[in-house]
Scaffold this motif. Sequence first.
Motif, PDB file in Angstrom:
ATOM      1  N   SER B  45       0.728  -1.273   0.239  1.00  0.00           N
ATOM      2  CA  SER B  45       0.126  -0.032   0.539  1.00  0.00           C
ATOM      3  C   SER B  45       0.757   0.924   0.079  1.00  0.00           C
ATOM      4  CB  SER B  45      -0.714   0.296   1.601  1.00  0.00           C
ATOM      5  OG  SER B  45      -1.531  -0.796   0.980  1.00  0.00           O
ATOM      6  N   ASP B 175      -5.699  -0.465  -4.706  1.00  0.00           N
ATOM      7  CA  ASP B 175      -5.172  -1.260  -3.421  1.00  0.00           C
ATOM      8  C   ASP B 175      -6.272  -1.922  -2.873  1.00  0.00           C
ATOM      9  OD1 ASP B 175      -3.560  -1.454  -1.137  1.00  0.00           O
ATOM     10  OD2 ASP B 175      -3.977   0.269   0.105  1.00  0.00           O
ATOM     11  N   GLU B 176      -5.684  -3.827  -3.604  1.00  0.00           N
ATOM     12  CA  GLU B 176      -6.849  -4.312  -2.399  1.00  0.00           C
ATOM     13  C   GLU B 176      -8.334  -4.527  -3.117  1.00  0.00           C
ATOM     14  OE1 GLU B 176      -5.177  -6.427   1.022  1.00  0.00           O
ATOM     15  OE2 GLU B 176      -3.332  -5.884   1.071  1.00  0.00           O
TER      16      GLU B 176
HETATM   17 MG   LIG Z   1      -2.702  -2.895   2.449  1.00  0.00          MG
END
Ligand SMILES: [Mg+2]
Lengths: 220, 252
Positions: B45, B175-176
């Motif tokens: 991240s 991000d995910e």
């Molecule tokens: Mg992360």
Amino acid sequence: MESFLNMLGQIGAGSLVTIKLFMVTLLFALPLGLAMAFCRVSSYRVVNGIANTYIWVLRGTPLMLQILFVYYGLPMIFPKLGEPGILPGFTAAALAFSLNYAAYFAEIFRGGIQSISKGQYEGAKVLGLTYPQTMRRIILPQVVKRVLPPLTNEVITLVKDTALVYVVAINDLLRVATNIVSRDFIIVPFLVAAVFYLVMTSVLTFLLQRLEKRYAVYDD
Amino acid sequence: MPCTMINARDLHKAFAKVEVLKGVFLQVTQGEVVAVIGPSGSGKSTLLRCLNHLETIDRGTIDIEGETLVATDETGVARYVKEADVRRICRKMGMVFQHFNLFSHLTVMQNIIEAPMIVKKMKKSEIMPRAEALLHKVGLWAKRDDYPSRLSGGQKQRVAIARALAMEPEIMLFDEPTSALDPELTGEVLRTIRALAEEHMTMVVVTHEMSFARDVANRVVFMDGGEIIEEGTPSTFFSSPKEDRTRAFLGI
Ligand SMILES: [Mg+2]
Ligand SMILES: Nc1ncnc2c1ncn2[C@@H]1O[C@H](COP(=O)(O)OP(=O)(O)OP(=O)(O)O)[C@@H](O)[C@H]1O
């Protein structure tokens, strides 16, 4: 009967003074409170310190003392304003009320601003919004929803606090009623005054609750 | 010769003296889909957030489409370009977060048209056709007047993707995007991202979905402990990883 109408007229005139003080206070205290809230969340230490001190002093001392200080004290510090007690009572009261309520509003706004998650700022930033744009378009509209309930409480308190101005000889609602009571030895004016206050607080509660409902269209 | 969209060199980033990125190099060319995988806390991240200035780097260089966002001088200090230029350069990148970050006080449609109207100063009539097309594309036309709180996680994420696309970014960072979703909802979001890949959108996707990385990415990057340990095409990366740490992570 005629004297009753006469009394209503006098108390009505007094309530206009009360309403005027209420409005003027909101007009100045809300923006000043918002500005102070921004200072409180600012990362500049000096700005932060000034706002903290301001709020600390104004919330930590009696409003009554602040009114008296502005009314009697300011002319002593700044002789240009005139003799002590010369500053018009209404101006002194409005000034003290605005400064005092700004401190309370600032804390409410600060709580509201800080309750908005970091994700809202980041969501705005990655879309290219500047900080002021983010505040105006994304953060503050959500803050309004969150601060409405505590703000309603504070505004209702303000209506009742206006009665404190009797110390600077303003013929507000309560003082007019008190004068009639002590002159005519009747209790009715107090009851009438109570009804006037109740009407004001009820109308305000109704209006602010309607505003709250408008914001209830979405959940956080 | 496809041009280099992201060129990040020797990125260093520390939080309170703890180094989270320890010299990361990442190049992404136009139309490429890069999947970033790795254990929790490995800095995935942070890498993504440094690329679009949600975090500032301590040392290193980032060029976006050949334009310098930040460079490091001889004394080792990372210097960002002027604030207005940072903003302009970062607008080339759209970002989708794990927790959506939709604006809760705005409807689905308002979420999508807000930034084009505020940032690009477009009129509502100018942005509406694109917004409508995007909502059809992510399958949420029927939800246009709903507030985010009324949507499922998968629907929220698809709105977030449409919102980012409304700004017409050259690069998309994810991000995910499916980590906060119930398993049965990840499919709809992954399909949306896959559709973007088919349109040759340049993308960097941090993900825990190995099958997605295998099927959609052109390249897989494995991070651990703030470094890129290994990278390669999905087929070679998943079938014959070279590094021990990669093998341990993949469980082979
Ligand atoms: Mg992360
Ligand atoms: N704002 C911050 N302040 C302090 N430490 C941070 C901050 N953001 C991240 N970290 C730390 O940096 C390290 C890397 O975090 P990062 O979020 O980049 O990992 P990640 O690979 O994305 O992990 P995950 O898979 O759990 O999302 C972690 O140890 C984390 O605790």
